[in-house]
Design an enzyme around this catalytic site. Sequence first.
Site, short mmCIF file in Angstrom:
data_model
loop_
_atom_site.label_atom_id
_atom_site.label_comp_id
_atom_site.label_asym_id
_atom_site.label_seq_id
_atom_site.Cartn_x
_atom_site.Cartn_y
_atom_site.Cartn_z
N HIS A 283 -2.88 6.84 3.40
CA HIS A 283 -3.40 5.60 2.83
C HIS A 283 -4.70 5.27 3.57
CE1 HIS A 283 -4.10 1.60 1.67
NE2 HIS A 283 -3.62 1.05 2.78
N CYS B 189 0.82 -1.23 0.00
CA CYS B 189 0.00 0.00 0.00
C CYS B 189 0.85 1.27 0.00
CB CYS B 189 -0.93 0.00 1.20
SG CYS B 189 -1.94 -1.47 1.30
N ASN C 250 -10.37 0.05 1.09
CA ASN C 250 -8.90 0.07 0.99
C ASN C 250 -8.49 -0.38 -0.41
OD1 ASN C 250 -6.18 -0.43 1.10
ND2 ASN C 250 -6.22 -1.53 3.06
#
Length: 358
Positions: free
Chosen positions: A281, A119, A311
């Site tokens: 993030h 990520c 996500n």
Amino acid sequence: MNFEIIGTGRAVPPRKVTNDALARELDTSDEWIRSHTGIGSRYIAGEEIANSDLSAAAAKQALSMAEPALTPEDAAMTIDLVIVATVTGDHLGCPSAACIVQDKLGAKKAAAMDLAAGCTGFIYALETAAGLLMMNNQRKRALVIGCEVLSKFIDWKDRATCVLFGDGAGAVILEKTEDSTVGNGTNDTGNTGDISGSGVKNGLLQSVLYADGSGGDHLIIRKGGSRNPFKAGETLEKGIHIEMNGQAVYNFAVKAVTETIAGLIAAEGISVNDIKKIIPHQANARIIQAAAKRLKIPEDKFYMNIEEYANTSAASIPIALDELNRKGELQYGDLIMTVGFGAGLTYGGNIIRWSIKK
Ligand code: UT7
């Protein structure tokens, strides 16, 4: 020498799946997912959609923002480097998603490669792109994409992971420029902020990149690589899927966000008050709330869109950047910060002086 963002774009698959829709198939609820993560929905790719489809769609938007007067083909020819930050390419790295995107766009001059940093991938990719542009006079522009199609690497019976992720792509065009000043020392809103006049750099100012490989097992796709490949005749009970130790990753993430923000501020010699927006993030709204509390930063300094997208891993920061940009919430000269964490384990962030003029 500056490395300025001159165009942004994003793409998600057409199918939006709400928490309630998941709760019809699984022992979960909208209330649990929202209260534990902040997620309300996610976009999920159909069988016909792979990484390079979303990446190319986001890239086209970024290219047309950077070069509105050119045809898409001519705009693509201005690109010298394509990087796709991803762990879910069209294939197992061979060929890379970036090479497929390069071909789809017709970016014939461009070198192309994928970058795997979970990520944190987009944060790593911005710094990598700037480094590669700096190293060669012939390279002027990079297309930097974060894209993930994690829905195809999920155990859809595991409620602890499947409710968390969504698919999507975000892209920016990063251009090397020689001009090292920002206007006359004020931005378009008249806010002088940290801009002190001549000599102030524009674009990507600072990056911190960290890794802690000892935590790799906490967020892992075990099957399909050279450690554990498919063998002839083998059958699988489940598709290839991500496994996560949620608690361990949560604790790591709060520490990673806190350390990264403190590290960036110290490295750049600024105060958090100089930052207009922090773009984290988007893994769990609670992670950001906990880090904000530790650092005594108001929560509204963080841009959150996890409610809509869930996500999207390496795509979450460039998707958020494009949203903020298109909503007109970023002004020329604003200082912004990215902060990310994820598989590897990796973490890090960037400080960027926004350089797109309206
Ligand atoms: O992008 C990269 C990184 N990923 C992350 O940053 C994720 C980090 N971790 C997290 O965000 C959180 O740990 C989760 C959202 C994954 C889990 O939240 P939690 O508050 O830590 O829940 P938990 O794992 O402690 O589970 C609490 C309970 C358990 O039930 P029992 O054992 O208390 O009866 C779980 O079985 O919640 C249950 N549970 C669920 N219940 C309804 C777990 N998933 C679900 C679900 N729906 N989807």
